[in-house]
Structure formats: structure tokens, C-alpha cells
Design a protein around this motif. Structure first.
Motif, PDB file in Angstrom:
ATOM      1  N   LEU A 145     -12.748 -44.175 -38.280  1.00 49.05           N
ATOM      2  CA  LEU A 145     -13.317 -42.877 -37.912  1.00 49.05           C
ATOM      3  C   LEU A 145     -12.307 -41.767 -38.188  1.00 49.05           C
ATOM      4  CD1 LEU A 145     -15.713 -41.369 -36.339  1.00 49.05           C
ATOM      5  CD2 LEU A 145     -14.171 -41.486 -34.390  1.00 49.05           C
ATOM      6  N   PHE A 146     -11.059 -41.966 -37.784  1.00 48.28           N
ATOM      7  CA  PHE A 146     -10.028 -40.953 -38.010  1.00 48.28           C
ATOM      8  C   PHE A 146      -9.786 -40.740 -39.506  1.00 48.28           C
ATOM      9  CE2 PHE A 146      -7.557 -41.127 -33.709  1.00 48.28           C
ATOM     10  CZ  PHE A 146      -8.725 -40.764 -33.063  1.00 48.28           C
ATOM     11  N   LEU A 204     -12.773 -35.748 -44.577  1.00 47.82           N
ATOM     12  CA  LEU A 204     -13.840 -34.748 -44.605  1.00 47.82           C
ATOM     13  C   LEU A 204     -13.347 -33.357 -44.212  1.00 47.82           C
ATOM     14  CD1 LEU A 204     -16.653 -36.837 -42.902  1.00 47.82           C
ATOM     15  CD2 LEU A 204     -16.648 -36.078 -45.271  1.00 47.82           C
ATOM     16  N   ALA A 205     -12.459 -33.301 -43.225  1.00 49.14           N
ATOM     17  CA  ALA A 205     -12.078 -32.000 -42.660  1.00 49.14           C
ATOM     18  C   ALA A 205     -10.577 -31.955 -42.396  1.00 49.14           C
ATOM     19  CB  ALA A 205     -12.860 -31.748 -41.380  1.00 49.14           C
ATOM     20  N   TYR A 206      -9.781 -32.382 -43.375  1.00 52.26           N
ATOM     21  CA  TYR A 206      -8.335 -32.441 -43.185  1.00 52.26           C
ATOM     22  C   TYR A 206      -7.765 -31.046 -42.924  1.00 52.26           C
ATOM     23  CZ  TYR A 206      -3.413 -33.390 -44.091  1.00 52.26           C
ATOM     24  OH  TYR A 206      -2.058 -33.494 -43.981  1.00 52.26           O
ATOM     25  N   ASN A 207      -7.006 -30.946 -41.847  1.00 55.99           N
ATOM     26  CA  ASN A 207      -6.310 -29.699 -41.501  1.00 55.99           C
ATOM     27  C   ASN A 207      -7.273 -28.517 -41.334  1.00 55.99           C
ATOM     28  OD1 ASN A 207      -3.890 -28.545 -40.776  1.00 55.99           O
ATOM     29  ND2 ASN A 207      -3.411 -27.824 -42.832  1.00 55.99           N
ATOM     30  N   SER A 208      -8.528 -28.807 -40.969  1.00 52.59           N
ATOM     31  CA  SER A 208      -9.507 -27.736 -40.784  1.00 52.59           C
ATOM     32  C   SER A 208      -9.260 -27.029 -39.455  1.00 52.59           C
ATOM     33  CB  SER A 208     -10.925 -28.305 -40.807  1.00 52.59           C
ATOM     34  OG  SER A 208     -11.113 -29.187 -39.720  1.00 52.59           O
ATOM     35  N   PRO A 209      -9.733 -25.795 -39.312  1.00 48.60           N
ATOM     36  CA  PRO A 209      -9.536 -25.089 -38.039  1.00 48.60           C
ATOM     37  C   PRO A 209     -10.262 -25.801 -36.909  1.00 48.60           C
ATOM     38  CG  PRO A 209     -11.067 -23.897 -39.465  1.00 48.60           C
ATOM     39  CD  PRO A 209     -10.456 -24.979 -40.295  1.00 48.60           C
ATOM     40  N   ASN A 210      -9.603 -25.841 -35.760  1.00 45.61           N
ATOM     41  CA  ASN A 210     -10.173 -26.554 -34.619  1.00 45.61           C
ATOM     42  C   ASN A 210     -11.165 -25.671 -33.863  1.00 45.61           C
ATOM     43  OD1 ASN A 210      -8.859 -29.011 -35.007  1.00 45.61           O
ATOM     44  ND2 ASN A 210      -7.014 -28.279 -33.975  1.00 45.61           N
ATOM     45  N   ARG A 211     -12.231 -25.326 -34.559  1.00 45.66           N
ATOM     46  CA  ARG A 211     -13.273 -24.532 -33.905  1.00 45.66           C
ATOM     47  C   ARG A 211     -14.025 -25.405 -32.919  1.00 45.66           C
ATOM     48  NH1 ARG A 211     -17.236 -23.368 -36.914  1.00 45.66           N
ATOM     49  NH2 ARG A 211     -16.801 -24.828 -38.598  1.00 45.66           N
ATOM     50  N   TRP A 212     -14.368 -24.837 -31.790  1.00 48.74           N
ATOM     51  CA  TRP A 212     -15.065 -25.595 -30.757  1.00 48.74           C
ATOM     52  C   TRP A 212     -15.983 -24.650 -30.007  1.00 48.74           C
ATOM     53  CZ3 TRP A 212     -15.031 -30.546 -31.306  1.00 48.74           C
ATOM     54  CH2 TRP A 212     -15.522 -31.378 -30.291  1.00 48.74           C
ATOM     55  N   ASP A 213     -16.966 -25.223 -29.356  1.00 42.22           N
ATOM     56  CA  ASP A 213     -17.893 -24.411 -28.580  1.00 42.22           C
ATOM     57  C   ASP A 213     -17.177 -23.727 -27.420  1.00 42.22           C
ATOM     58  OD1 ASP A 213     -20.290 -24.638 -29.897  1.00 42.22           O
ATOM     59  OD2 ASP A 213     -20.797 -26.534 -28.956  1.00 42.22           O
ATOM     60  N   ASN A 226       0.162 -40.667 -36.660  1.00 38.49           N
ATOM     61  CA  ASN A 226       0.087 -40.320 -38.076  1.00 38.49           C
ATOM     62  C   ASN A 226      -1.085 -39.392 -38.367  1.00 38.49           C
ATOM     63  OD1 ASN A 226       2.258 -42.034 -38.558  1.00 38.49           O
ATOM     64  ND2 ASN A 226       0.921 -43.809 -38.872  1.00 38.49           N
ATOM     65  N   SER A 227      -1.966 -39.211 -37.382  1.00 41.26           N
ATOM     66  CA  SER A 227      -3.130 -38.336 -37.576  1.00 41.26           C
ATOM     67  C   SER A 227      -2.884 -36.976 -36.932  1.00 41.26           C
ATOM     68  CB  SER A 227      -4.382 -38.990 -36.984  1.00 41.26           C
ATOM     69  OG  SER A 227      -4.632 -40.218 -37.593  1.00 41.26           O
ATOM     70  N   ILE A 228      -1.670 -36.460 -37.066  1.00 46.15           N
ATOM     71  CA  ILE A 228      -1.330 -35.218 -36.385  1.00 46.15           C
ATOM     72  C   ILE A 228      -2.178 -34.056 -36.871  1.00 46.15           C
ATOM     73  CG2 ILE A 228       0.507 -34.619 -38.024  1.00 46.15           C
ATOM     74  CD1 ILE A 228       2.124 -33.596 -35.589  1.00 46.15           C
ATOM     75  N   ARG A 229      -2.628 -34.133 -38.107  1.00 47.53           N
ATOM     76  CA  ARG A 229      -3.467 -33.064 -38.639  1.00 47.53           C
ATOM     77  C   ARG A 229      -4.957 -33.353 -38.482  1.00 47.53           C
ATOM     78  NH1 ARG A 229      -1.008 -29.117 -41.558  1.00 47.53           N
ATOM     79  NH2 ARG A 229       1.179 -29.415 -42.054  1.00 47.53           N
ATOM     80  N   LEU A 230      -5.269 -34.378 -37.731  1.00 48.88           N
ATOM     81  CA  LEU A 230      -6.676 -34.697 -37.464  1.00 48.88           C
ATOM     82  C   LEU A 230      -7.343 -33.513 -36.783  1.00 48.88           C
ATOM     83  CD1 LEU A 230      -8.815 -37.076 -37.397  1.00 48.88           C
ATOM     84  CD2 LEU A 230      -8.107 -37.385 -35.022  1.00 48.88           C
TER      85      LEU A 230
END
Length: 811
Positions: free
Chosen positions: A600-601, A607-616, A544-548
Motif C-alpha cells: 500500500l505504501f 501515485l502521489a510521491y511527495n504530494s502536498p498533505n491536503r486534508w479535510d 523509508n517512507s518519510i515522503r509518504l
């Protein structure tokens, strides 16, 4: 003659100034007002308010909150010449005296705003002598403060009925808005009430207040004090005012800051109202669903990774829950951290070149000087990669890594990250530290994970804004006469003031200097491992957290299932969650995976629903290399299957893989040869597995395929040579330096077992240097030991030997 008059005039002026100075010294200003401590959010809105020590709501109105409309309404209504007189208006006094003596017009006291401030600071009976004192105090106030500061004092002290004083208190408690957010109609409403606070009571006499408000609005309109349209809009606005409760968000942090900074009327925190409200609601509603499982509390901390500012602070599910000890601050409570320190340990090992993600570690029963760790599910896998050991939170590999890194190396780093309890416990901590055998708080752990999110760079968490507060005499800002040395307002005492410096800025007491705990390469690798979605610690219903948003997270469960942890981070936030009971009572259902991670999820989705998955991106100090698929080490001579792995050039171990060894054996495969006894013919070369002795012993004990090297040529002179090739010999039972208590009646026995290389076929057991018996290398031997100190020795058929000491007591 002119010079003489000039001298007399100058002398008179100096004499008057001297007299004023002496009077000011002899009759100092009254003490500052006692304000209601306020804790504000990052945007300045009030999160939490407390009654002042006299049980009044007197919230300090800052200069920036006094709008031009409020100034104009107050000054026009109360003291038109406020900006021009010296505290007393002589013209108004003469006019008032005339009206009072001859009975013409309304009887008044000609009080200026400054005189009203003097009366509010020093209440007295309304007598002629009191009026003279007010005048003197008004002049004295004008000497010390600017007009803006005097107006600020007035607005902070005017009564609004009951225990409400000051414009800000009335605005928040009746309109739920700060003064600078009020409409013109609301502003004028607050301007007219102080003259009749017992008659014009908001929420009770609204009709009478509305009529009085409109009367003054029309008067202001006739004087063109405000634009015509603004007056018309204000007249049309209904009066909807009722008494509301004071703001009570973030009660744990508010109490913490008010205690830490006594006497500060306004404490500017870093919390954000939106995240704080959502975190409190999510935590409260989530814990309600856990009550039937015997779980009653939770704590949450949300940190902005870019600023290290705490944006949400939830100390418990419900501050008012007395049965569940809701006033305990779960953010600062010292608990067992479970497995939450493992990512940091593996990062340290990577920086020391001991491990890389694909390298395999033994996962077999082990004895570390009497300490026998077990995995959470009580099973072993034989060998696992580092990344699997971390993702599956295996205990035995973690203890092995800590044994290699050193407990002191770990605790020293944790001390640098402000783990206060660990710093005190450090001399007594052992290998169990990595399994939760130490004390830590949610605040400390969240700060540590924020360092992982920031390329291994640690900095203290910030809970207040550095430019939050300045204090002064009467609490209105710096004094005109001595702006650099204001007198601190200390009317809100606390037992926590022993080392408090007066007028200290509101910043985290810990130095803000960053500390490098891990290299950027190691921090990246840990984040890369912890962000995998194919993991065993995904909670039920995670689909259910597919947009996590993409996050790296780690769970932890303390011994006895008393604490459940889940801490995660992405580029923007680090969120820490603790769930359990403040009483320390455990619950069979309490695990980090099933209980803490869903919350946590939920928090990250909010806080950041559907936010871009930016990563280092991988840092330049990181590179790829081919490794053996069997061991994760640099490929050796016999490593056909290879895969790609990250490594740290110049740091990561370059030891070559030896998972297979080439042996020279007889044609029938019954005997192996070394170079010294190799015959001229009748032999062949063959590859044999070369696992660690403990891994080989584990495989054999589990009935798994475990091919051993044929016994060495018995006629070879090296058969008993300690320089013969092969793996080391180790006693796995009994534990070295352990104490055993045996029952005489039950005739209990001790188990003897060892871990030997694949070339070993037979071992020989000795007790107190006396031969006991020979056995196969994998055989489990039982014997009845003597009492007292006992020496156990084991020798293999290649001449290697090892011994341990144990203490046996018979009851």
C-alpha cells in the motif's frame, strides 16, 4: 406534351427508387464485420486486445483516428474520385474495359474503394459476375453510409498479411502506435501494403517495402499532396517495423468488461495507463519476494476519489501464473474482510451519539450470548479510548460497539454500499461480522473507504466511460438512414447476456446516485484517527517512507491468516490491497500490517510521491468540548483531570462521568453508610473508584489495584433492598445458553464467576434453585453440574440476582 414528358420522367425516377428499395430489401447488406474486442484507457490508448471470433486481429479504427494524411494517401492511391462517385466510377470502368480488351496499359478492374469494401465484406472468386455483384453492393453501401463511414470500413478490413486486418491492427502490432500517432512515412507504409499483403510483409520484407514506400512518397511529392519538407523527412526516415505482441495490460478488467458488454468492438475504460502499469509492476515484483513465505497472490484497486473512477485494476500478481491460479480476479473474489469494517462501524456509532474519540470502552474478556471474542494478541487492556481501540484494531471493544449499534444497522448500511454477499448473508450474520465473519470483495471495501474519503458519501465505482460506445450496422457509427436505431453487433456472445439491454451505454450497472452512509463529521473523525502515524500497524522499515503523503489507512487479517488487507485513502486516491492465496491456504507470516501495508505504501509513494498533505478541515457540524481524562465523558462532579475531545452537538451522548463515587464511611473505613443509616457522627466522606463491574473484576483477576467500597452497614434495612445503589450484577461464566460437553472419566467441572460492583463483598451461588455456596465477589468457584438443562443463579449482598440457563451433556 411537356407535361407528359415530365410525368414520364417523374414516373421513371419513382420506379427506379422503388426498384432500388425492393432490391435493398430482397438483398440486405452482408453481416457486420467481427471486430477484435478492445479495452482502452482513459486517454484512448489500447490497454488490452483480443482476437475476434474468427481468430483475426481486426481492431476497429474510429473516425477520429483516420488522419487527413491517411485519407489523402489512401484516396490518392486507390480511388481519386472516391468523394464524387456513387460507389461505381463509370469513367474508370470504360477505361479499364478498353485497356483489358485491346491489351493497352495495365490490366485493372476499376474497383473503387466502395467496391473493395463490398468485396472484403463478401469475398467471392474474381469473375465477371462477381464484379457485377460488387458494383450493386457498392451502390447499396453508398445508400446507407457516408463517405467517411465507407472509408472507415475500408481501413478496418484491408489485409496486412497473416491474420492481421485493418489499419489500426497493423499500426499497433507493427509500430505500437494507433493510426493517428503515426508519422507520414509510417502512414504511407500502411497505405501501400494492402495491394500486396503476401509480398510486402512487415518485419520480413522491409527493404522491398522501403523502396515501394519511397516510390509513392516521391509520387505524392510530385502531386504536392504533402508539404515538400514533410516528404523529405519521410524519405529520410528508416523503416523500423517488426511484429509485436498485442497489448495485454489489465487482463482481469479487460476480460470482465468484454464479458459484460458483448459485441462492443471498443470498450472505453477509466483506467490510466501510467498508474495501471506501475501497479502491475509493483504487485508482481512484491509478490515474488513473498513466495518463500508461502504467499503467492495479491490484488490492487486504485480509485480516484474525485470521480470514483478506477484508475488501476490488478486482479492478480501474474495473470499467466497457472500454478497460482493467476486468472482468478482478486478484486472480485469474496474473502473474509478481517478488521477492515471496524472504521465504518465506529463511524456509525459516532453518528448515533454512542461514542466520541476520547471515550473509553471496556477491553476485558466478555461473553455475548455465547460468543467470546478475543483480541489479536490474546491480551486485554481493561479500558481503552475509542481511537486507540480503532488504531490498535482491538476486537473486544469493536464487538461491544456492534452490540450497541446493532448488527442489522451495520448490514443495512453495507447493503446500501453494494456489499452483495453481506446482503445475502444478512439474516444469518451476528456479532462476528465485525471480525470478518462475513464475505466481502476488494472492490466493495475500496468503494466503502472511498466514501470515507468523500465525507461519508457513497457512489458506485466507475470502470467505463459513459460516452464510450455507439454501435451500428457494420460497426462504423450510426446509419445515415436510421441513426437512432442501429443494428447492434452481437457477434461476440457471452453467457452473461440474460438481462443485457441492446446498445446500453458503457457505465457501471449500479445506479450512480450517491448514498450518505456517514455524516461528514463522523467521516472526518474516522479519517483523523486513521491518519495517525504513531500506530502499531506501521510495517517494518516504514522510516523509508518519510515522503509518504498523508494517508488514512486500516489493516485487516482474516481468521487463520488467509487474507491480509490494507486499505488507505487521502484527498485524491483510495487504494485497496489484498494479499494471500487464491487457494485459501494461510501463512503464519500473513498479516495486514507486515504483508499488505508495505505494498500500500509503495503504491501511494508511486501515485502521489511527495504530494502536498491536503486534508479535510473539520466540518461545521463538529465541535470541541472538555471531557474527563479517565472516561472521555462529560466531566462530572469529581473529574479534576480534563482534556479536549471532538463531539457532534445534539448527537453525542451528554452522560456525565461517574468514574468516582463519593461514599460515607465510618471513621475506621470498615463500613459504608447510606442516607438511611448514616449516624450523627463518626463518619467521613471519601471518593472511591466506580468502574464497570466487568472492568473491576478484570483488574482484580490481573492483580491490579482495585479498591472496593467497604461493606454496607449490616444493620441497615436497605442491605437487601433491590433499590440499593450500585452497579448491576452479571454472570461471566458459564456462558448463557451455551452447551457444555463434560467427560465422566475426567471428572470435569464448570467455572462460576461474576462481575459485581465495587460495593459488593459476597455473592451466593445457586444451581437449579438450590443453594451451592457463598463466595467472595471475585472468587472463582468450580462445581460438577448435573446433566441436562441447568439453571445457574447468582445473588449479591445487596439483594441483586441474575441467572443463566446452560445445557450439560456427559460423555
Amino acid at each position: 406534351m411537356k407535361n407528359k414528358k415530365w410525368r414520364w420522367g417523374l414516373g421513371g425516377l419513382l420506379g427506379s427508387l422503388l426498384l432500388l428499395f425492393l432490391l435493398d430489401r430482397l438483398f440486405p447488406l452482408p453481416p457486420p464485420p467481427q471486430y477484435s474486442p478492445l479495452v482502452t484507457a482513459a486517454d484512448g490508448s489500447v490497454l488490452h486486445a483480443y482476437l475476434n471470433p474468427t481468430q483475426k486481429w481486426r481492431m476497429k479504427t474510429e473516425l477520429a483516428e483516420i488522419t487527413p494524411a491517411l485519407q489523402q494517401a489512401i484516396i490518392t492511391k486507390e480511388d481519386r474520385y472516391f468523394r464524387y462517385h456513387f460507389g461505381v466510377n463509370p469513367v474508370a470502368i470504360v477505361q479499364a474495359a478498353g485497356r483489358n480488351l485491346f491489351g493497352t496499359g495495365r490490366t485493372t478492374g476499376a474497383s473503387t474503394i466502395t467496391m473493395q469494401v463490398a468485396r472484403l465484406l463478401e469475398p467471392k472468386e474474381r469473375t465477371f459476375s462477381s464484379k457485377l455483384v460488387e458494383m450493386a453492393r457498392a451502390v447499396q453501401l453508398e445508400m446507407h453510409y457516408s463517405k467517411a463511414e465507407i472509408l472507415q470500413l475500408y481501413l478496418n478490413l484491408v489485409p496486412y498479411g497473416g491474420n492481421i486486418e485493418g489499419v489500426k491492427s497493423a499500426a499497433l502490432l507493427y509500430f505500437q502506435q494507433p493510426p493517428d500517432y503515426l508519422s507520414l512515412a509510417q502512414t504511407v507504409t500502411l497505405a501501400i501494403i494492402p495491394n500486396q499483403p503476401r509480398i510486402l510483409v512487415l518485419g520480413k520484407n522491409n527493404a522491398k517495402i522501403l523502396a515501394e514506400r519511397n516510390r509513392w512518397l516521391r509520387a505524392f511529392g510530385r502531386e504536392n499532396l504533402f508539404p515538400k519538407q514533410d516528404i523529405e523527412d519521410a524519405l529520410a526516415e528508416p523503416l523500423e517495423a517488426q511484429r509485436h505482441a498485442a497489448p495485454t495490460l489489465a487482463p482481469h478488467l479487460a476480460r470482465r468488461l468484454v464479458t459484460q458488454y458483448p459485441g462492443q468492438p471498443i470498450i472505453h475504460s477509466t483506467l490510466k495507463r501510467g498508474p495501471q502499469t506501475k501497479a502491475e509492476d509493483l504487485t508482481r515484483n512484491y509478490v515474488r519476494r513473498l513466495h518463500e513465505l508461502g504467499i503467492g497472490q495479491a490484488a490492487v484497486l486504485v480509485v480516484n476519489n474525485h470521480t470514483r473512477a478506477v484508475e488501476a485494476y490488478v486482479g492478480s500478481a501474474d495473470f499467466l501464473d497457472a500454478a497460482g491460479q493467476g486468472q482468478v480476479d482478486g478484486v472480485r473474489a469474496v474473502r473474509s474482510p478481517g478488521s477492515t469494517l471496524k472504521p465504518f462501524l465506529y463511524g456509525l456509532a459516532m453518528d448515533r451519539g454512542l461514542i466520541t474519540p476520547k471515550m473509553k470502552l471496556p477491553d476485558v474478556p466478555a461473553n455475548f450470548n455465547g460468543f467470546r471474542p478475543e483480541n489479536f494478541d490474546k491480551t486485554c487492556a481493561g479500558e481503552v479510548t475509542v481511537e486507540r481501540a480503532l488504531v490498535y484494531s482491538l476486537n473486544i471493544p469493536a464487538v461491544r460497539v456492534l452490540n450497541d449499534v446493532g448488527v442489522s444497522a451495520l448490514t443495512d448500511k453495507l447493503r446500501q454500499a453494494n456489499f452483495r454477499t453481506v446482503a445475502r448473508q444478512a439474516p444469518r450474520l451476528g456479532l462476528s461480522t465485525i471480525l470478518g465473519g462475513c464475505g466481502a470483495t476488494l472492490e466493495e471495501l475500496t468503494g466503502l473507504y472511498a466514501a470515507l474519503a468523500n465525507q461519508g458519501e457513497y457512489a458506485p465505482l466507475k470502470m467505463t466511460q459513459e460516452d464510450g460506445i455507439g454501435s451500428s450496422v457494420l460497426g462504423v457509427g450510426a446509419s445515415k438512414t436510421n441513426p437512432k436505431n442501429p443494428i447492434p453487433n452481437t457477434q461476440y456472445p457471452t453467457p452473461n447476456t440474460k438481462n443485457q439491454k441492446p446498445n446500453s451505454k458503457l457505465s457501471n450497472p449500479t445506479s450512480a446516485t450517491g448514498v450518505s452512509l456517514l455524516s461528514p463529521a463522523a467521516a472526518f473523525l474516522i479519517g483523523d484517527i486513521l491518519s495517525q502515524r504513531i500506530r502499531p500497524d506501521l510495517p517494518v522499515g516504514y522510516e523509508n517512507s518519510i515522503r509518504l503523503p498523508k494517508i488514512a489507512w486500516k489493516t485487516g487479517t482474516s481468521y487463520g491468516r488467509r487474507d491480509a488487507w490494507s486499505i488507505g485513502y487521502n484527498k485524491d486516491y483510495t487504494v485497496g490491497v489484498w494479499v494471500g492465496n487464491f487457494s485459501g491456504q494461510g501463512s503464519p507470516a500473513l498479516t495486514g500490517t507486515d504483508i499488505a501495508t508495505p505494498l500500500l505504501f509503495d503504491l501511494f509513494n508511486t501515485l502521489a510521491y511527495n504530494s502536498p498533505n491536503r486534508w479535510d478541515t473539520p466540518p461545521a457540524s463538529l465541535d470541541f468540548r472538555l471531557v474527563c481524562a479517565e472516561t472521555g465523558r462529560v466531566p462530572g462532579e469529581h473529574c479534576p483531570d480534563q482534556l479536549i475531545d471532538y463531539y457532534l452537538p445534539g448527537l453525542s451522548t451528554a452522560r456525565r462521568c461517574e468514574h468516582q463515587q463519593e461514599a460515607l464511611i465510618s471513621a475506621d473505613g470498615n463500613v459504608s453508610y447510606c442516607r438511611a443509616c448514616l449516624p450523627e457522627a463518626g463518619f467521613r466522606r471519601q471518593l472511591f473508584p466506580n468502574p464497570l463491574p466487568e472492568v473491576l473484576a478484570f483488574r482484580e483477576s490481573q492483580g491490579l489495584p482495585a479498591q472496593r467500597l467497604p461493606p454496607h452497614n449490616p444493620t441497615c434495612r436497605l442491605v437487601h433492598d433491590t433499590d440499593a445503589p450500585g452497579q448491576a450484577l452479571a454472570i461471566t461464566s458459564p456462558a448463557a445458553n451455551a452447551e457444555y460437553v463434560l467427560s465422566r472419566g475426567e471428572k470435569q467441572e464448570l467455572l462460576l464467576s461474576c462481575a459485581a460492583g465495587s460495593e459488593v463483598r459476597q455473592v451466593f451461588w445457586y444451581v437449579n434453585d438450590r443453594f451451592l455456596r457463598a463466595a467472595r465477589a471475585t472468587e472463582r468457584v468450580f462445581f460438577r453440574p448435573p446433566g441436562g438443562a441447568v439453571k445457574i443463579s447468582c445473588a449479591d449482598d445487596h439483594g441483586r440476582n441474575v441467572d443463566v440457563q446452560v445445557l450439560v451433556e456427559e460423555l
